[in-house]
Each structure stands twice: as structure tokens, then as C-alpha cells.
Design an enzyme around this catalytic site. Structure first.
Site, PDB file in Angstrom:
ATOM      1  N   ASP A  82     -22.930  25.858   9.718  1.00 45.01           N
ATOM      2  CA  ASP A  82     -22.067  27.040   9.803  1.00 45.01           C
ATOM      3  C   ASP A  82     -21.800  27.666   8.431  1.00 45.01           C
ATOM      4  OD1 ASP A  82     -20.482  24.732   9.102  1.00 45.01           O
ATOM      5  OD2 ASP A  82     -18.691  25.939   9.441  1.00 45.01           O
ATOM      6  N   GLU A 143     -18.340  22.820   9.659  1.00 46.14           N
ATOM      7  CA  GLU A 143     -17.778  22.084   8.520  1.00 46.14           C
ATOM      8  C   GLU A 143     -16.631  22.867   7.907  1.00 46.14           C
ATOM      9  OE1 GLU A 143     -17.260  20.960   4.288  1.00 46.14           O
ATOM     10  OE2 GLU A 143     -17.876  22.896   5.074  1.00 46.14           O
TER      11      GLU A 143
HETATM   12 ZN   LIG Z   1     -20.318  23.975   2.488  1.00 42.14          ZN
END
Ligand SMILES: [Zn+2]
Length: 383
Positions: A82, A143
Site C-alpha cells: 500500500d 502497512e
Molecule cells: Zn513504507
């Protein structure tokens, strides 16, 4: 033998990845693309069910196993799929040995530089028929918003314990330590009273908070510990003694013991303040009610300097002309979460600068050096 990665192909892969939109929780397209590329390389690809749990349009985290020419535990390589916002419609520009975005979005080198390096390392191993142990690739979801992919990863599928996270900025920095972080949420219920007629019959939630904070160590607490109050909500009108107040804070420390001590200290300050504002009104005792929650956001990253991955990356960096420093981070990444599962994965920098801004850029030379370091590390592991 001179083993080299294909720098042109590495950059091409990177440029392909940054134009696939993958803002957090919208990793569906990039997950499909990466799973297909890994299959083409001969990997056994497993996708866990994390997507649904965290609300992503992707099925889950990718765990791909790439067979070795020798047996042994796999070396783990991980990056996240992401990006932060604004990350849609990235138009990468290559000039002056750098890649930038078009200026209206982030570039997404955080963390597509890591994804590209991992693909290129596997391609090099396969194409040049190199001798190496097995490799497990872990591509995570989301994340950037609390490492939710890593927190919901199917760890039963991970067969190794040593590896690398590729998600840091400068190539000369290997993160081996990161803090434990606790959220600290406080709800103070005071006692409402008319501020014009009988303020002495009330208890101001704001004054209770002010007292607690005046007793408290905040900001830089010690070399390893910090604390910050970042959000305040309370009260609605000026003619009522403030009946409630909500505060949101966080505390971080590289030492879980020191963090525990700081949290206790913060709770004690609120308890003292509550006591100081307890009083008798009309023959009854009134006091502020304080509720505190301190959920763990993530645990420490703590990889010993003697861990295999650290030693191997140090040797590989030297070989590739990089003067590597071992460092502690003030923030968290997937490595913190994976460390809680017993995986010793320091976080290597990839030549990315100004992450999370529209000025983000990738230094191509550092990016290629990082790829060479990863390749040499994989080749040396378990030899
Ligand atoms: Zn990162």
C-alpha cells in the site's frame, strides 16, 4: 564471478508498479499483479485472508515461496503493497538520476522500490542459475495505517526466521531497533454547574486535566522514551463548568520497561489530580471520574547486532561500497510487528527520500545499490 542485477529491468519494474494505484485498503490490483509475477518466477504463491478482516479490496497478504538450489530455512524478504495518499494516478518522471512524481501525488517509492527489488532479486537468481537457499517473499497490505496487514498475516505459513524488511529511506541505514508504542486515551467526567451562578458546585474537567499535565513528564522523557498529548475535545459552552474532557496521547520507548514506567507515571498524575479536585458540596462528596485506556499499538523492533541478517547485510553493503550504519527508529513498521512473532528482520533503506509527501523521490544509484545488497545477502544466507 561477477553477479549483477539488471539495473534497467529493475527501474522498469519500479515504473510499472508506481502506476498501479494502491492506496491503503485498495491493494486489490497490485496484489493480483504481484501474485502473477511471482507465479511466473516459479514461486508457490499463497494469499492469506487478511483483506476481508481489515476492509481491503485485496484478498490478503502474499506469502510466496521460491525454491532454493540448496535446502535450509528460507530467507524472508518483505515490503508493503500500500501507499499513503494522494497516491492515485502517479505520473513518474525520470531525470537527473532520480525518479519523482508529477508533483500532484506521492511517488510511491515507499514501498514499491522494495517490491521491485524483491522481484529483480528473484529474476536474477533464476536467470543466472545462481546457487542459493530458499526465499520466502511477504508482501503485506495496509502497512501505512497501523500495520494491519502484518498484524493479520498468516504466520503459520512462514517457515524462516531471518530476513529483511525493505522499507526505509537511505541505503546506508539499517534499522535494528524501533519503539513499543501505547495509545493513552483519557476520559475525564467532571461535574457540570452554572458558571455564573454557582461555579463552586462544579468540577471543571479541563482544570483536572491541566493539573495532571502540570505534574507529568511529557515530550522527551529520556533518551529512549517520548510522550505526547495530541488531541483534546471537551465542553460546549462558556457558561457551564466543563463537564467532560477527552484527551488522546501516546507514549513510545525503545525499552518496554521504561514505557511501562511512563504509563504508570501518567496514570498516577491523573489519580493525583482527581484527588486534588475531590470536595464536599451541600454535604455530599463530589469527585472527577477518570477512565484511562492504554492499548498497545505495536511492540518493539529489536534485532540483535549479531543476528544473521545484520551480519550478512553489513558484509554485502561493504562489498557494494555502502558505509552501513545500524540505527534505531522513532517510528514503527512491519518489522516491529513481525519481531513480535519471532522474526528477526532489520529494515534496509532503498534510496527513497521525502516519503509521504508529493516531493517524494527515488535516488536511482542508491536503489540499485540496495538491490545488489539484497541479492548478495540472499546468496550468502545459509551457505
Ligand atoms: Zn513504507
Amino acid at each position: 564471478m561477477n553477479i549483477k542485477i539488471n539495473e534497467k529491468r529493475l527501474l522498469d519494474t519500479f515504473l510499472k508498479l508506481v502506476v498501479i494505484d494502491s492506496e491503503s485498503l485498495s491493494e486489490g490490483a497490485i496484489q493480483k499483479y504481484l501474485a502473477a509475477e511471482l507465479k511466473k518466477l516459479g514461486c508457490t504463491v499463497f494469499i492469506d485472508k487478511a483483506g476481508k478482516k481489515i476492509g481491503s479490496d485485496a484478498q490478503g497478504n502474499i506469502i510466496a515461496t521460491f525454491k532454493g538450489t540448496r535446502s535450509g530455512k528460507p530467507f524472508l524478504l518483505s515490503s508493503h503493497m500500500d501507499t499513503v495518499r494522494p497516491g492515485k494516478g502517479v505520473k513518474p518522471q525520470v531525470k537527473n538520476n532520480r525518479v519523482t512524481s508529477g508533483g500532484d501525488t506521492i511517488l510511491g517509492a515507499d514501498d514499491k522500490s522494495g517490491l521491485a527489488i524483491i522481484l529483480e532479486v528473484l529474476r536474477t537468481l533464476k536467470e543466472q542459475k545462481l546457487q542459493h537457499g530458499p526465499v520466502q517473499v511477504i508482501f503485506t497490505l495496509n502497512e501505512e495505517n497501523g500495520m494491519l496487514g502484518a498484524k493479520n498475516l498468516d504466520y503459520s505459513k512462514i517457515k524462516g526466521c531471518d530476513g529483511l524488511i525493505l522499507d526505509n529511506e537511505s541505503v546506508d541505514e539499517l534499522l535494528i531497533q524501533g519503539p513499543e508504542v501505547r495509545d493513552f486515551k483519557v476520559y475525564i467526567k467532571g461535574v457540570a454547574a452554572h458558571a455564573g451562578v454557582c461555579p463552586e458546585k462544579g468540577i471543571s474537567a479541563l482544570e483536572v486535566a491541566a493539573r495532571a499535565l502540570s505534574l507529568m513528564k511529557t515530550g522527551r522523557v529520556d533518551k529512549e522514551t517520548v510522550c505526547n498529548f495530541g488531541v483534546v475535545h471537551g465542553g460546549e459552552v462558556t457558561n457551564v463548568v466543563m463537564p467532560y474532557l477527552e484527551l488522546k496521547a501516546e507514549a513510545r520507548s525503545l525499552s518496554p520497561k521504561k514505557l511501562e514506567k511512563q504509563i504508570k507515571h501518567m496514570k498516577d498524575c491523573f489519580a493525583k489530580a482527581a484527588k486534588a479536585f475531590t470536595k464536599r458540596v451541600d454535604g455530599k462528596t463530589i469527585k472527577p471520574q477518570i477512565t484511562i485506556e492504554t492499548p498497545l499499538r505495536y511492540g518493539t523492533l529489536n534485532v540483535p547486532k549479531t543476528a544473521p541478517a545484520v551480519k550478512l547485510v553489513q558484509a554485502a553493503a561493504k562489498k557494494n561500497g555502502v558505509n552501513l550504519k545500524l540505527a534505531a527508529s522513532g517510528g514503527g513498521c512491519d518489522a516491529n510487528v513481525m519481531c513480535q512473532h519471532g522474526l528477526l528482520m532489520p529494515n534496509l533503506g532503498l534510496g527513497v527520500q521525502k516519503c509521504h509527501t508529493t516531493e517524494e523521490y527515488l535516488k536511482i544509484k542508491e536503489f540499485c545499490q540496495a538491490a545488489a545488497i539484497v541479492l548478495d545477502t540472499v546468496l550468502a544466507y545459509g551457505k
